[in-house]
Scaffold this active site. Structure first.
Site, mmCIF file in Angstrom:
data_model
loop_
_atom_site.group_PDB
_atom_site.id
_atom_site.type_symbol
_atom_site.label_atom_id
_atom_site.label_comp_id
_atom_site.label_asym_id
_atom_site.label_seq_id
_atom_site.Cartn_x
_atom_site.Cartn_y
_atom_site.Cartn_z
ATOM 1 N N MET A 30 5.539 2.009 -66.976
ATOM 2 C CA MET A 30 5.068 1.513 -68.537
ATOM 3 C C MET A 30 5.643 2.475 -69.572
ATOM 4 S SD MET A 30 0.863 1.065 -68.102
ATOM 5 C CE MET A 30 0.482 2.711 -68.197
ATOM 6 N N LEU A 33 9.697 7.020 -70.515
ATOM 7 C CA LEU A 33 10.122 7.763 -69.151
ATOM 8 C C LEU A 33 10.419 9.243 -69.215
ATOM 9 C CD1 LEU A 33 12.779 4.743 -68.292
ATOM 10 C CD2 LEU A 33 10.340 5.084 -67.600
ATOM 11 N N HIS A 37 9.758 9.753 -63.518
ATOM 12 C CA HIS A 37 10.282 8.284 -63.502
ATOM 13 C C HIS A 37 11.963 8.400 -63.042
ATOM 14 C CE1 HIS A 37 7.273 7.614 -66.680
ATOM 15 N NE2 HIS A 37 6.689 6.662 -65.889
ATOM 16 N N GLN A 61 -4.861 -3.351 -67.282
ATOM 17 C CA GLN A 61 -5.266 -2.158 -66.600
ATOM 18 C C GLN A 61 -6.075 -1.053 -67.557
ATOM 19 O OE1 GLN A 61 -1.141 -1.371 -64.989
ATOM 20 N NE2 GLN A 61 -1.640 0.584 -65.134
ATOM 21 N N GLY A 149 5.124 6.448 -57.368
ATOM 22 C CA GLY A 149 5.057 7.861 -57.288
ATOM 23 C C GLY A 149 3.469 8.009 -56.696
ATOM 24 N N LYS A 151 1.853 10.505 -57.214
ATOM 25 C CA LYS A 151 0.975 11.098 -58.215
ATOM 26 C C LYS A 151 -0.145 10.236 -58.343
ATOM 27 C CE LYS A 151 0.514 11.581 -62.975
ATOM 28 N NZ LYS A 151 0.434 10.565 -63.740
ATOM 29 N N ASP A 152 0.182 8.749 -58.471
ATOM 30 C CA ASP A 152 -0.939 7.813 -58.478
ATOM 31 C C ASP A 152 -1.293 7.441 -57.196
ATOM 32 O OD1 ASP A 152 -1.013 7.696 -61.631
ATOM 33 O OD2 ASP A 152 1.013 7.531 -61.099
ATOM 34 N N SER A 187 3.809 13.505 -66.693
ATOM 35 C CA SER A 187 3.067 12.166 -67.189
ATOM 36 C C SER A 187 3.412 11.867 -68.343
ATOM 37 C CB SER A 187 1.511 12.416 -66.834
ATOM 38 O OG SER A 187 0.757 11.244 -67.498
ATOM 39 N N SER A 188 3.287 10.659 -68.622
ATOM 40 C CA SER A 188 3.594 10.151 -70.104
ATOM 41 C C SER A 188 2.547 10.443 -71.101
ATOM 42 C CB SER A 188 3.683 8.526 -70.350
ATOM 43 O OG SER A 188 4.726 8.030 -69.515
HETATM 44 P P1 AMP Z 1 3.781 4.958 -65.375
HETATM 45 O O1 AMP Z 1 4.851 4.495 -66.268
HETATM 46 O O2 AMP Z 1 2.871 6.062 -65.546
HETATM 47 O O3 AMP Z 1 2.845 3.766 -64.954
HETATM 48 O O4 AMP Z 1 4.425 5.360 -63.687
HETATM 49 C C1 AMP Z 1 5.404 4.547 -63.294
HETATM 50 C C2 AMP Z 1 5.567 4.880 -61.927
HETATM 51 O O5 AMP Z 1 6.285 6.274 -61.860
HETATM 52 C C3 AMP Z 1 4.478 5.128 -61.073
HETATM 53 O O6 AMP Z 1 4.841 4.560 -59.900
HETATM 54 C C4 AMP Z 1 3.940 6.533 -61.033
HETATM 55 O O7 AMP Z 1 3.328 6.903 -59.882
HETATM 56 C C5 AMP Z 1 5.408 7.169 -61.162
HETATM 57 N N1 AMP Z 1 5.317 8.438 -61.665
HETATM 58 C C6 AMP Z 1 4.394 8.900 -62.686
HETATM 59 N N2 AMP Z 1 4.523 10.441 -62.832
HETATM 60 C C7 AMP Z 1 5.226 10.637 -61.956
HETATM 61 C C8 AMP Z 1 5.873 12.132 -61.384
HETATM 62 N N3 AMP Z 1 5.363 13.157 -62.198
HETATM 63 N N4 AMP Z 1 6.475 12.191 -60.406
HETATM 64 C C9 AMP Z 1 6.702 11.107 -59.541
HETATM 65 N N5 AMP Z 1 6.513 9.758 -59.922
HETATM 66 C C10 AMP Z 1 5.703 9.766 -61.025
#
Ligand code: AMP
Length: 305
Positions: A30, A33, A37, A61, A149, A151-152, A187-188
């Site tokens: 999303m 970055l 990411h 979502q 990740g 993380k999720d 985290s963003s």
């Molecule tokens: P997002 O932009 O938050 O939707 O995350 C995009 C992808 O990056 C998802 O698969 C997340 O699980 C992964 N992600 C987010 N934060 C981290 C982190 N700290 N370490 C590893 N992967 C991450």
């Protein structure tokens, strides 16, 4: 690096790459970055010939009253990070490209058994939005491997289920969580935290760590450790939504650690910011514990770019 907003351009570029025998790795995001990411992108780069990243803040979502409108966005910085990480295609579609039939009603697959637990209990409809957008994005990109990740963790589980049930021809690769030096998972949404909140936010990981140590010590009183963690988080100023050890396949609470895989997860509000974290816990047939805590302290405090 090519930057595309239209599905057809992404498809054409990927078709070209595939016709040259290149394997395609995909990292859906999303945006806004950070180094977490980037670790996914680097893994994709090391395992695939052609790397596609999408930046799409998926409206379906987000629930009513959630942070869709203020979700942080910085496409220029994202583009720079992708360029410097060797990404081949950055796909950043408008909402109308992904959801041409407004309103966003084209739900594809729903997993009520999984998507109403943990985060889903506090974010109704969230995971239906995730499965919907992932179906669309995987159909557009049709990668060999898709990097997501740990993380999720709940999202990863549900997307793996979606891919298996829908016969998507893709490997979903779970990647370790990248953390700040005090353990806070990147985290963003960390961008929302004030300086004081940022200090408090580190408690989230500390609480996981304490429960993980109890598990590793073989102490059967996991319930006690979890209750204590909840109390400490609350005392520290966080509003705990859940803190629990669950079976990694069913997300049902687990109290006896027989051989298998588990998720030790936590979610809490830090001010108005919702933060989540988890460790993957595996118990071997020999009764040994293997805990994936992620990667700590290899990133700068300034997580965004
Ligand atoms: P997002 O932009 O938050 O939707 O995350 C995009 C992808 O990056 C998802 O698969 C997340 O699980 C992964 N992600 C987010 N934060 C981290 C982190 N700290 N370490 C590893 N992967 C991450």
């Amino acid at each position: 690096m090519y930057k595309y907003t239209r599905t057809i351009d992404v498809r054409n570029a990927i078709m070209d790459a595939r016709s040259q025998g290149r394997t395609v790795g995909y990292v859906p995001t999303m945006g806004y970055l950070h180094v977490g990411h980037r670790s996914l992108i680097e893994r994709a780069r090391s395992e695939c010939d052609y790397v596609v990243v999408s930046v799409f803040v998926n409206p379906t979502q987000f629930g009513v009253g959630e942070d869709l409108d203020r979700y942080p966005r910085d496409l220029d910085a994202d583009s720079q990070m992708c360029e410097s990480s060797g990404v081949d295609v950055l796909f950043h579609p408008e909402v109308s490209e992904i959801y041409p039939e407004h309103p966003f009603d084209a739900l594809v697959v729903s997993y009520p058994e999984l998507s109403t637990k943990l985060c889903g209990a506090f974010r109704p409809g969230h995971f239906d939005g995730v499965t919907t957008v992932m179906s669309k994005l995987l159909n557009i990109v049709s990668p060999n491997k898709c990097y997501m990740g740990k993380k999720d963790g709940q999202q990863l589980l549900i997307v793996k289920r979606l891919v298996a049930d829908s016969f998507f021809d893709v490997d979903i690769v779970g990647c370790s969580t990248v953390r700040e030096s005090d353990g806070l998972a990147l985290s963003s949404r960390n961008a929302y935290l004030s300086a004081d909140e940022r200090t408090v936010a580190a408690e989230l990981n500390k609480s996981l760590e304490k429960v993980a140590r109890v598990i590793e010590s073989g102490n059967p009183e996991i319930d006690v450790a979890i209750s204590r963690a909840r109390e400490e988080l609350t005392r520290g100023g966080l509003v705990v939504q859940y803190c629990d050890l669950v079976d990694a396949d069913t997300l049902e609470p687990a109290r006896e650690l027989s051989p298998g895989e588990y998720l030790l997860g936590v979610a809490a509000l830090c001010g108005t910011t919702r933060l989540i974290d988890n460790y993957s816990v595996a118990v071997t047939q020999q009764g040994e514990f293997e805990i994936d805590r992620g990667i700590t302290g290899q990133v700068s405090e300034k997580s965004h770019v």
